[in-house]
Motif scaffolding. Structure first.
Motif, PDB file in Angstrom:
ATOM      1  N   GLY A  33       0.902  -1.177   0.079  1.00  0.00           N
ATOM      2  CA  GLY A  33      -0.118   0.076   0.123  1.00  0.00           C
ATOM      3  C   GLY A  33       0.700   1.468  -0.118  1.00  0.00           C
ATOM      4  O   GLY A  33       2.045   1.323   0.692  1.00  0.00           O
ATOM      5  N   TYR A  34       0.455   2.180  -0.661  1.00  0.00           N
ATOM      6  CA  TYR A  34       1.110   3.556  -0.705  1.00  0.00           C
ATOM      7  C   TYR A  34       1.538   4.257   0.670  1.00  0.00           C
ATOM      8  O   TYR A  34       2.549   4.450   1.141  1.00  0.00           O
ATOM      9  N   ASP A  35       0.311   4.199   1.389  1.00  0.00           N
ATOM     10  CA  ASP A  35       0.430   4.700   2.881  1.00  0.00           C
ATOM     11  C   ASP A  35       1.387   3.982   3.743  1.00  0.00           C
ATOM     12  O   ASP A  35       1.998   4.357   4.476  1.00  0.00           O
ATOM     13  N   GLY A  36       1.408   2.707   3.512  1.00  0.00           N
ATOM     14  CA  GLY A  36       2.344   1.885   4.217  1.00  0.00           C
ATOM     15  C   GLY A  36       3.635   1.719   3.846  1.00  0.00           C
ATOM     16  O   GLY A  36       4.494   0.937   4.516  1.00  0.00           O
ATOM     17  N   THR A  37       3.985   2.259   2.774  1.00  0.00           N
ATOM     18  CA  THR A  37       5.366   2.212   2.359  1.00  0.00           C
ATOM     19  C   THR A  37       6.087   3.455   2.584  1.00  0.00           C
ATOM     20  O   THR A  37       5.813   4.436   2.307  1.00  0.00           O
ATOM     21  N   GLY A  59      10.572  12.452  -4.044  1.00  0.00           N
ATOM     22  CA  GLY A  59      10.063  11.530  -2.847  1.00  0.00           C
ATOM     23  C   GLY A  59       8.881  10.752  -3.537  1.00  0.00           C
ATOM     24  O   GLY A  59       8.762  10.352  -4.521  1.00  0.00           O
ATOM     25  N   LYS A  60       8.109  10.134  -2.296  1.00  0.00           N
ATOM     26  CA  LYS A  60       7.321   9.247  -2.634  1.00  0.00           C
ATOM     27  C   LYS A  60       5.935   9.544  -3.530  1.00  0.00           C
ATOM     28  O   LYS A  60       5.621   9.029  -4.518  1.00  0.00           O
ATOM     29  N   ASP A  61       5.745  11.023  -3.392  1.00  0.00           N
ATOM     30  CA  ASP A  61       4.696  11.497  -4.112  1.00  0.00           C
ATOM     31  C   ASP A  61       4.946  11.441  -5.680  1.00  0.00           C
ATOM     32  O   ASP A  61       4.079  11.476  -6.429  1.00  0.00           O
ATOM     33  N   GLU A  62       6.212  11.833  -5.782  1.00  0.00           N
ATOM     34  CA  GLU A  62       6.300  11.968  -7.336  1.00  0.00           C
ATOM     35  C   GLU A  62       6.399  10.550  -7.855  1.00  0.00           C
ATOM     36  O   GLU A  62       6.211  10.476  -9.194  1.00  0.00           O
ATOM     37  N   LEU A  63       6.870   9.594  -7.120  1.00  0.00           N
ATOM     38  CA  LEU A  63       6.915   8.169  -7.692  1.00  0.00           C
ATOM     39  C   LEU A  63       5.305   7.813  -7.864  1.00  0.00           C
ATOM     40  O   LEU A  63       5.103   7.335  -8.828  1.00  0.00           O
TER      41      LEU A  63
END
Length: 207
Positions: A33-37, A59-63
């Motif tokens: 899950g995105y939130d769990g990574t 960061g994560k958002d860009e990925l």
């Protein structure tokens, strides 16, 4: 590093560029899950430092943005192709269904992630807005096909389009790339069920 025209470019870490990093990140997002990574988890899975990841992305958002855009761009390209098809609206609708199955098969991890976003971040809300735009395009095609007398008019077009693409999207739950079915075969099956049905014409009936 300097290119022939004098521009400065950054040399990435050997073994990883943005694309290969994105492929791994999407796999982890789908697993955890995105939130769990966390970035720590990505760093561990990649076997590189967080600073090496930040060399390629912010960061994560860009990925996440890159991943869901990969899926959405494919779907909108399929819609653009469908709209250019000559003939009746039902023909364009069938073309869109077939092309969407191909997009799902070709970009399975990315479409899987797209279908799991819940609007918890700005990136997710943007992705959901684009999905709604795509859904409206499908509903419009359904309405046109109904107006032309090619599909039944007594079901709301928005419901028909949701059910139709619900069947397409369900492929992410069970389709496996190593399976024996090609994208074309899957698309044929989906279209037969969607546009013809499962009952054999002229078959025997009870009673």
């Amino acid at each position: 590093m300097t290119t022939a025209d004098g521009r400065q470019t950054r040399r990435g870490r050997p073994g990883y560029d943005k694309e290969s990093l994105l492929q791994v990140a999407v796999k982890v997002f789908n697993e955890r899950g995105y939130d769990g990574t966390s970035m720590d988890e990505l760093s561990k899975r990649l076997g590189i430092s967080k600073s090496a990841i930040y060399h390629h992305v912010s960061g994560k958002d860009e990925l996440l943005r890159l991943a869901v855009d990969r899926a959405l761009d494919g779907l909108f390209a399929a819609a653009e192709q469908a709209m250019a098809v000559d003939g009746r609206a039902v023909d364009r609708l069938e073309h869109l269904v077939r092309a969407s199955v191909t997009v799902l098969v070709d970009r399975l991890p990315f479409v899987t992630l797209l279908l799991r976003v819940r609007g918890n971040t700005t990136v997710e809300r943007r992705a959901m807005a684009r999905r709604r735009e795509f859904d409206r395009m499908v509903a419009d095609l359904v309405a046109q096909a109904a107006a032309e007398g090619d599909i039944r008019p007594d079901v709301d077009p928005a419901i028909t389009s949701r059910l139709l693409f619900g069947m397409v999207n369900s492929l992410v739950e069970w389709y496996r790339p190593q399976g024996r079915r090609s994208a074309a075969e899957l698309a044929d099956t989906v279209c037969k069920i969607a546009f013809t049905g499962v009952r054999r014409s002229g078959g025997a009936t009870d009673g």
